[in-house]
Design a protein around this motif. Structure first.
Motif, short mmCIF file in Angstrom:
data_model
loop_
_atom_site.label_atom_id
_atom_site.label_comp_id
_atom_site.label_asym_id
_atom_site.label_seq_id
_atom_site.Cartn_x
_atom_site.Cartn_y
_atom_site.Cartn_z
N ALA A 169 0.77 -1.27 -0.02
CA ALA A 169 0.05 -0.06 -0.03
C ALA A 169 0.91 1.13 0.04
CB ALA A 169 -0.84 0.08 1.25
N VAL B 25 -5.27 4.77 -2.39
CA VAL B 25 -5.11 3.41 -2.06
C VAL B 25 -5.98 3.03 -0.86
CG1 VAL B 25 -3.30 2.24 -0.90
CG2 VAL B 25 -2.67 3.62 -2.59
N GLU C 16 2.44 1.49 -3.65
CA GLU C 16 1.27 2.16 -4.41
C GLU C 16 0.89 3.67 -4.03
OE1 GLU C 16 -1.22 -2.05 -4.86
OE2 GLU C 16 -1.97 -0.64 -3.35
N GLY C 17 0.63 4.14 -2.90
CA GLY C 17 0.47 5.41 -2.67
C GLY C 17 1.60 6.34 -3.26
N TRP D 119 -8.87 -0.16 -0.28
CA TRP D 119 -8.32 -1.10 0.64
C TRP D 119 -9.58 -2.11 0.81
CZ3 TRP D 119 -8.02 0.16 6.29
CH2 TRP D 119 -7.17 -0.86 7.07
#
Length: 232
Positions: free
Chosen positions: A183, A227, A186-187, A231
């Motif tokens: 995460a 992100v 990805e962020g 989730w």
């Protein structure tokens, strides 16, 4: 029906908190604007509107709605769990900070420090209650790694990365790595992608120049929010 009621309850609570945060955001933004104008040499941004910050009714409603609906949607996806609290707090705070960076190219120190304390302290408490020590370790390493990266970029050239973005990176890294290391990656990727695409579009539209300062905190907030809302 129960799920719908809890979802609506979470949205209402988030919107109420968001509404209460708007005056605080406006006050801290005004303080940061005044501080920046009195010491322009310390700011990485050389052009800034010095008018007193104002939040219109529409902006107020939008901030409150985003502060309530985004966390409520995340809860709807991941379910009600105390483990979700640090990322949810991060999401609510990023809504306010994204507004500050988009409108004034500033990230008020007090808001960043308050958000960092709320997210990190909640993570420590939850780790103690739920025995999530490995999650806390991963989140801490993620926050420190992102902070170190941004700090190095700021040292190389402050126009590439203002120090306000460096301050914000610690809590963003912690909150995203709390979800997972993927995460966090990805962020960071989404933030850079959004900054590149939107920056290129502004240059093509003659709304910005190649050397213009980039409000990266805004894109970092968008990337992290993207992100978190996906989730599961």
């Amino acid at each position: 029906m129960s799920t719908s009621l809890t979802l609506l309850g979470g949205a209402a609570l988030g919107m109420a908190v968001g509404s209460l945060l708007v005056p605080v955001t406006r006050r801290e933004l005004a303080t940061s604007v005044a501080r920046t104008c009195s010491a322009p040499a310390e700011s990485a941004v050389t052009t800034i509107d010095v008018a007193a910050p104002r939040v219109s009714r529409g902006q107020w409603v939008a901030l409150a709605a985003a502060s309530g609906l985004l966390p409520a949607y995340v809860l709807h996806r991941v379910g009600w769990s105390i483990i979700a609290l640090p990322p949810l707090l991060l999401l609510v705070g990023l809504v306010q900070l994204a507004y500050c960076d988009l409108t004034r190219r500033l990230l008020p120190k007090t808001l960043v420090y308050a958000l960092s304390a709320a997210v990190i302290v909640s993570g420590v408490i939850i780790a103690g209650i739920m025995h999530e020590w490995q999650r806390l370790l991963v989140a801490s390493l993620g926050g420190l790694a992102l902070f170190a990266l941004f700090f190095v970029i700021n040292l190389m050239n402050p126009r590439w990365m203002a120090f306000g973005d460096v301050r914000l990176s610690l809590v963003v890294g912690f909150g995203l790595a709390w979800v997972s290391p993927i995460a966090l990656l990805e962020g960071f990727f989404f933030a850079n992608l959004l900054a590149a695409v939107i920056g290129f579009a502004l240059i093509v539209a003659h709304r910005a120049e190649r050397g213009s300062a980039v409000p990266f905190g805004f894109y970092l907030a968008l990337g992290a929010a993207l992100v978190l809302v996906t989730w599961s």
